[in-house]
Design a protein around this motif. Structure first.
Motif, PDB file in Angstrom:
ATOM      1  N   MET A   1      40.333  32.155  50.551  1.00  0.00           N
ATOM      2  CA  MET A   1      39.263  32.494  51.456  1.00  0.00           C
ATOM      3  C   MET A   1      38.480  33.577  52.005  1.00  0.00           C
ATOM      4  O   MET A   1      39.899  34.877  51.863  1.00  0.00           O
ATOM      5  CB  MET A   1      40.404  31.513  52.793  1.00  0.00           C
ATOM      6  N   GLN A   2      37.448  33.581  52.400  1.00  0.00           N
ATOM      7  CA  GLN A   2      37.106  34.795  52.021  1.00  0.00           C
ATOM      8  C   GLN A   2      37.416  35.796  54.050  1.00  0.00           C
ATOM      9  O   GLN A   2      37.649  34.962  54.967  1.00  0.00           O
ATOM     10  CB  GLN A   2      35.603  34.688  52.111  1.00  0.00           C
ATOM     11  N   MET A   3      37.722  37.173  53.370  1.00  0.00           N
ATOM     12  CA  MET A   3      37.899  37.389  54.815  1.00  0.00           C
ATOM     13  C   MET A   3      36.767  38.764  55.515  1.00  0.00           C
ATOM     14  O   MET A   3      36.883  38.288  56.512  1.00  0.00           O
ATOM     15  CB  MET A   3      39.243  38.514  54.341  1.00  0.00           C
ATOM     16  N   SER A   4      36.206  39.490  54.717  1.00  0.00           N
ATOM     17  CA  SER A   4      35.755  39.661  54.014  1.00  0.00           C
ATOM     18  C   SER A   4      34.120  40.046  53.398  1.00  0.00           C
ATOM     19  O   SER A   4      34.718  39.376  52.340  1.00  0.00           O
ATOM     20  CB  SER A   4      35.941  41.747  54.818  1.00  0.00           C
ATOM     21  N   GLN A   5      33.138  41.464  53.141  1.00  0.00           N
ATOM     22  CA  GLN A   5      32.637  41.544  52.073  1.00  0.00           C
ATOM     23  C   GLN A   5      33.025  40.987  51.113  1.00  0.00           C
ATOM     24  O   GLN A   5      32.704  40.325  50.112  1.00  0.00           O
ATOM     25  CB  GLN A   5      31.686  42.431  52.202  1.00  0.00           C
ATOM     26  N   ASN A   6      34.255  41.919  50.772  1.00  0.00           N
ATOM     27  CA  ASN A   6      34.943  42.319  49.054  1.00  0.00           C
ATOM     28  C   ASN A   6      36.472  41.979  49.338  1.00  0.00           C
ATOM     29  O   ASN A   6      37.011  41.722  48.086  1.00  0.00           O
ATOM     30  CB  ASN A   6      35.067  43.532  48.661  1.00  0.00           C
ATOM     31  N   SER A   7      36.899  41.546  50.677  1.00  0.00           N
ATOM     32  CA  SER A   7      38.404  41.008  50.809  1.00  0.00           C
ATOM     33  C   SER A   7      38.780  39.765  50.776  1.00  0.00           C
ATOM     34  O   SER A   7      37.354  38.754  51.723  1.00  0.00           O
ATOM     35  CB  SER A   7      38.750  41.475  51.659  1.00  0.00           C
TER      36      SER A   7
ATOM     37  N   LEU B   1      43.167  42.261  36.819  1.00  0.00           N
ATOM     38  CA  LEU B   1      42.089  41.812  36.618  1.00  0.00           C
ATOM     39  C   LEU B   1      40.991  42.597  37.182  1.00  0.00           C
ATOM     40  O   LEU B   1      41.979  43.553  37.740  1.00  0.00           O
ATOM     41  CB  LEU B   1      41.437  40.536  36.972  1.00  0.00           C
ATOM     42  N   ASP B   2      40.452  43.133  36.042  1.00  0.00           N
ATOM     43  CA  ASP B   2      39.456  44.531  36.045  1.00  0.00           C
ATOM     44  C   ASP B   2      38.846  44.560  36.833  1.00  0.00           C
ATOM     45  O   ASP B   2      38.498  46.245  37.507  1.00  0.00           O
ATOM     46  CB  ASP B   2      39.276  45.138  34.466  1.00  0.00           C
ATOM     47  N   PHE B   3      38.720  44.452  37.630  1.00  0.00           N
ATOM     48  CA  PHE B   3      37.870  43.454  38.293  1.00  0.00           C
ATOM     49  C   PHE B   3      38.041  43.342  40.339  1.00  0.00           C
ATOM     50  O   PHE B   3      37.383  43.487  41.259  1.00  0.00           O
ATOM     51  CB  PHE B   3      36.320  42.589  38.730  1.00  0.00           C
ATOM     52  N   VAL B   4      39.466  44.241  40.151  1.00  0.00           N
ATOM     53  CA  VAL B   4      40.424  43.741  41.391  1.00  0.00           C
ATOM     54  C   VAL B   4      41.140  45.083  41.427  1.00  0.00           C
ATOM     55  O   VAL B   4      41.453  45.950  41.185  1.00  0.00           O
ATOM     56  CB  VAL B   4      41.794  42.753  41.141  1.00  0.00           C
ATOM     57  N   ALA B   5      40.662  45.439  42.721  1.00  0.00           N
ATOM     58  CA  ALA B   5      41.076  46.763  43.134  1.00  0.00           C
ATOM     59  C   ALA B   5      42.698  46.845  43.918  1.00  0.00           C
ATOM     60  O   ALA B   5      43.126  47.566  44.052  1.00  0.00           O
ATOM     61  CB  ALA B   5      40.339  47.164  44.243  1.00  0.00           C
ATOM     62  N   SER B   6      42.951  45.683  45.089  1.00  0.00           N
ATOM     63  CA  SER B   6      43.961  45.963  45.019  1.00  0.00           C
ATOM     64  C   SER B   6      44.746  44.603  45.379  1.00  0.00           C
ATOM     65  O   SER B   6      43.458  43.465  46.052  1.00  0.00           O
ATOM     66  CB  SER B   6      44.127  46.695  46.885  1.00  0.00           C
ATOM     67  N   VAL B   7      45.914  44.291  45.433  1.00  0.00           N
ATOM     68  CA  VAL B   7      46.603  42.887  46.090  1.00  0.00           C
ATOM     69  C   VAL B   7      48.198  42.947  47.018  1.00  0.00           C
ATOM     70  O   VAL B   7      48.699  44.431  46.538  1.00  0.00           O
ATOM     71  CB  VAL B   7      46.811  42.166  44.745  1.00  0.00           C
ATOM     72  N   LYS B   8      47.546  43.334  48.491  1.00  0.00           N
ATOM     73  CA  LYS B   8      48.717  42.950  48.993  1.00  0.00           C
ATOM     74  C   LYS B   8      49.152  41.585  49.840  1.00  0.00           C
ATOM     75  O   LYS B   8      48.878  41.005  50.026  1.00  0.00           O
ATOM     76  CB  LYS B   8      48.774  44.276  49.890  1.00  0.00           C
ATOM     77  N   GLU B   9      51.070  41.667  50.154  1.00  0.00           N
ATOM     78  CA  GLU B   9      50.459  40.971  50.737  1.00  0.00           C
ATOM     79  C   GLU B   9      50.349  40.593  52.013  1.00  0.00           C
ATOM     80  O   GLU B   9      50.099  41.568  52.976  1.00  0.00           O
ATOM     81  CB  GLU B   9      52.880  40.249  51.039  1.00  0.00           C
TER      82      GLU B   9
ATOM     83  N   SER C   1      33.722  45.141  43.504  1.00  0.00           N
ATOM     84  CA  SER C   1      32.296  44.384  43.667  1.00  0.00           C
ATOM     85  C   SER C   1      32.523  43.411  44.159  1.00  0.00           C
ATOM     86  O   SER C   1      33.666  42.244  44.560  1.00  0.00           O
ATOM     87  CB  SER C   1      31.313  44.206  42.274  1.00  0.00           C
ATOM     88  N   THR C   2      30.908  42.509  44.732  1.00  0.00           N
ATOM     89  CA  THR C   2      30.571  41.735  45.650  1.00  0.00           C
ATOM     90  C   THR C   2      30.427  40.357  44.584  1.00  0.00           C
ATOM     91  O   THR C   2      30.496  39.268  44.446  1.00  0.00           O
ATOM     92  CB  THR C   2      29.648  41.311  46.347  1.00  0.00           C
ATOM     93  N   ASP C   3      30.378  41.046  42.631  1.00  0.00           N
ATOM     94  CA  ASP C   3      29.956  39.978  41.958  1.00  0.00           C
ATOM     95  C   ASP C   3      31.527  39.154  41.175  1.00  0.00           C
ATOM     96  O   ASP C   3      31.557  40.048  39.804  1.00  0.00           O
ATOM     97  CB  ASP C   3      29.050  41.030  40.616  1.00  0.00           C
TER      98      ASP C   3
END
Length: 403
Positions: free
Chosen positions: A234-240, A256-264, A211-213
Motif C-alpha cells: 500500500m502506498q504511503m507517499s510518492q516513493n514509499s 532489488l536495484d531500484f529499492v533505496a531502503s527497507v525498514k520495519e 524512483s516512481t517508475d
C-alpha cells in the motif's frame, strides 16, 4: 430348568428372525455413523478451516486442517447436550445448537504431551463468553469500550456462551505457564530472550524506491498479494510503500536495484492503545511494545495490588469463577479479604504469525487451559478462493505438516 421351558426356548431360537426393512437399515446405519463420527470428533481428531489471514504465511485463508485432540488430551464435553456437528449455532435457523441447562466441570483425558512454545494451537476464544449476535465479528468488550455498556446492550441481542461453545481460534503459542513475555519494537522476548518471528510469519515494512517508475509485477512473482481486497503493498507517499511480508521475502526486496531502503514498521514505545491488554490507562502499551507480563501457572501465587489486578482480574473472576470485589484499599474473594491469589489453572500467551493483522493475546490476554481444543497437525486440503477454476486447489500445500 424344566423340559417345557427348554423346549419353548429352543423353538423360539429356531424361528426365523423378522428381517429389517430397508428404511430401518438406513436409520440404524445413520445413527451408527453419527455416533462414531461424534466420538472421533470429540476425542480424537477434528477438521477445521482457516477463515482469516492472522496466521499468514504459516496458514492461509482456505487451508483445511486436521486438529488432534489426543496430543494435549481430549477435553470432556462441558456442554454435553448439543446438536451433532454444529458448534454454537444451527446452520439454517441461526438458533442455539446446544442446551446449557446441563454443564459439566472441566476435565481432560491424559495427553501425549504438554503445550510447547511455538505449537500451533486451536482454542476457544477467551472473550467469547459474551456476544452481540448482530455483530459477532466484533469483540463484545471492545464494543463496550468504544460505544458504552448501555448502548451495546440496548441496541443488540447480547448472549453468553459456555467455554466449549465459544468461537474457535488458531494461533501460535508464544509463552507457556510461568513464562514472562514482553515485546519491544515488534520483537517478542520470552524470559528475557528475544524470539524472532518465524520465516513463515509476516511483519510490516516501509520500502522506499529510488524512483516512481516501478514494475510491481515483480512483487507478485515474489508472492506478494496485489488483490484490492487484501493487498500486501500500500502506498504511503510518492516513493514509499508499506509492505506486509516474511523476512525471507523482504530480504529479496532489499536486493532489488531500484529499492533505496527497507525498514520495519512498528508503533513507537509509549504510544498507548486502549484496546491492548490489559486496557489499563496507567500502562502506555501497544501491539509492538508491552510487558513484561508473567503468564499465570497452576499453583503460582500473585500479590493483589493496583499493578497486578488489571492483568489478572479477569482470570481470577471469569476464568476461575470467583466472586471478586473491591473493598476499601483491598479485595474480597468470595466474600473473604485477600491480599494474594493462587491460580488453579495453567495459562498461555497466543499470537498470530501475521503480527499486524491478528486479534490475539495482545488484545485479550491469557488463554486458560480449559479453553484448549487441540494441536494443529497438517493441512489436508487448501483452496485459493481468489484463484481461477483450474487453479483453486493449492496442490503444494496438500498434506503439509504444520510447524
Amino acid at each position: 430348568m424344566s423340559w417345557k421351558f427348554w423346549q419353548k426356548t429352543k423353538e423360539e431360537d429356531n424361528k426365523p428372525r423378522k428381517k429389517k426393512t430397508r428404511s430401518r437399515e438406513w436409520l440404524d446405519a445413520i445413527v451408527f455413523a453419527v455416533v462414531a463420527a461424534t466420538i472421533i470428533r470429540v476425542f480424537f481428531i477434528e477438521a477445521y478451516t482457516i477463515p482469516t489471514g492472522s496466521m499468514e504465511r504459516s496458514l492461509l485463508i482456505g487451508d483445511f486442517l486436521f486438529v488432534s485432540k489426543v496430543n494435549y488430551g481430549a477435553r470432556i464435553p462441558m456442554t454435553p447436550v448439543a446438536f451433532p456437528f454444529a458448534h454454537h449455532t444451527m446452520p439454517l435457523t441461526g438458533t442455539k445448537a446446544y442446551w446449557d441447562g446441563v454443564q459439566w466441570k472441566y476435565r481432560r483425558l491424559p495427553g501425549l504431551s504438554d503445550i510447547k512454545r511455538n505449537d500451533v494451537v486451536v482454542f476457544n476464544y477467551p472473550q467469547g463468553d459474551t456476544v452481540a449476535l448482530e455483530r459477532q465479528d466484533v469483540d463484545y468488550y471492545q464494543m463496550v469500550r468504544s460505544e458504552g455498556w448501555s448502548a451495546v446492550n440496548t441496541q443488540y441481542t447480547v448472549v453468553s456462551r459456555p467455554v466449549d461453545k465459544r468461537e474457535n481460534y488458531i494461533k501460535r503459542c508464544i509463552g507457556i505457564a510461568g513464562d514472562t513475555v514482553s515485546m519491544t519494537a515488534g520483537l517478542v522476548s520470552v524470559n528475557g530472550k528475544p524470539e524472532k518471528l518465524k520465516n513463515t510469519g509476516q511483519f510490516s515494512y516501509e520500502v522506499t524506491f529510488k524512483s516512481t517508475d516501478v514494475n510491481f509485477g515483480i512483487f507478485e512473482e515474489m508472492g506478494f498479494s496485489m488483490r484490492s481486497a487484501d493487498p500486501d503493498i500500500m502506498q504511503m507517499s510518492q516513493n514509499s510503500y508499506a509492505f506486509t511480508g516474511s523476512e525471507l521475502m523482504m530480504d529479496k526486496v532489499r536486493k532489488l536495484d531500484f529499492v533505496a531502503s527497507v525498514k520495519e514498521l512498528s508503533k513507537p514505545a509509549g504510544q498507548a492503545e486502549i484496546d491492548v491488554f490489559p486496557h489499563d490507562p496507567n500502562r502506555n502499551w501497544n501491539v509492538d511494545n508491552f510487558g513484561p507480563i508473567i503468564i499465570p501457572k497452576k499453583g503460582w501465587t500473585v500479590k493483589l495490588d493496583s499493578a497486578s489486578m488489571p492483568l489478572y482480574e479477569r482470570s481470577i473472576r471469569i476464568y476461575e469463577g470467583n466472586k471478586l470485589e473491591k473493598s476499601g484499599n483491598g479485595w474480597l474473594i468470595n466474600g473473604k479479604p485477600a491480599d494474594s491469589y493462587t491460580f488453579k489453572m495453567d495459562y498461555y500467551w497466543m499470537m498470530g504469525d501475521n503480527r499486524h493483522n491478528s486479534l490475539d493475546s495482545r488484545y485479550w490476554g491469557f488463554v486458560p487451559e480449559d479453553h484448549i481444543v487441540g494441536k494443529a497437525l497438517f493441512i489436508w486440503m487448501s483452496f485459493d478462493t481468489n484463484g481461477n477454476f483450474f487453479n483453486k486447489i493449492r496442490w503444494s500445500r496438500l498434506l503439509r505438516g504444520i510447524h
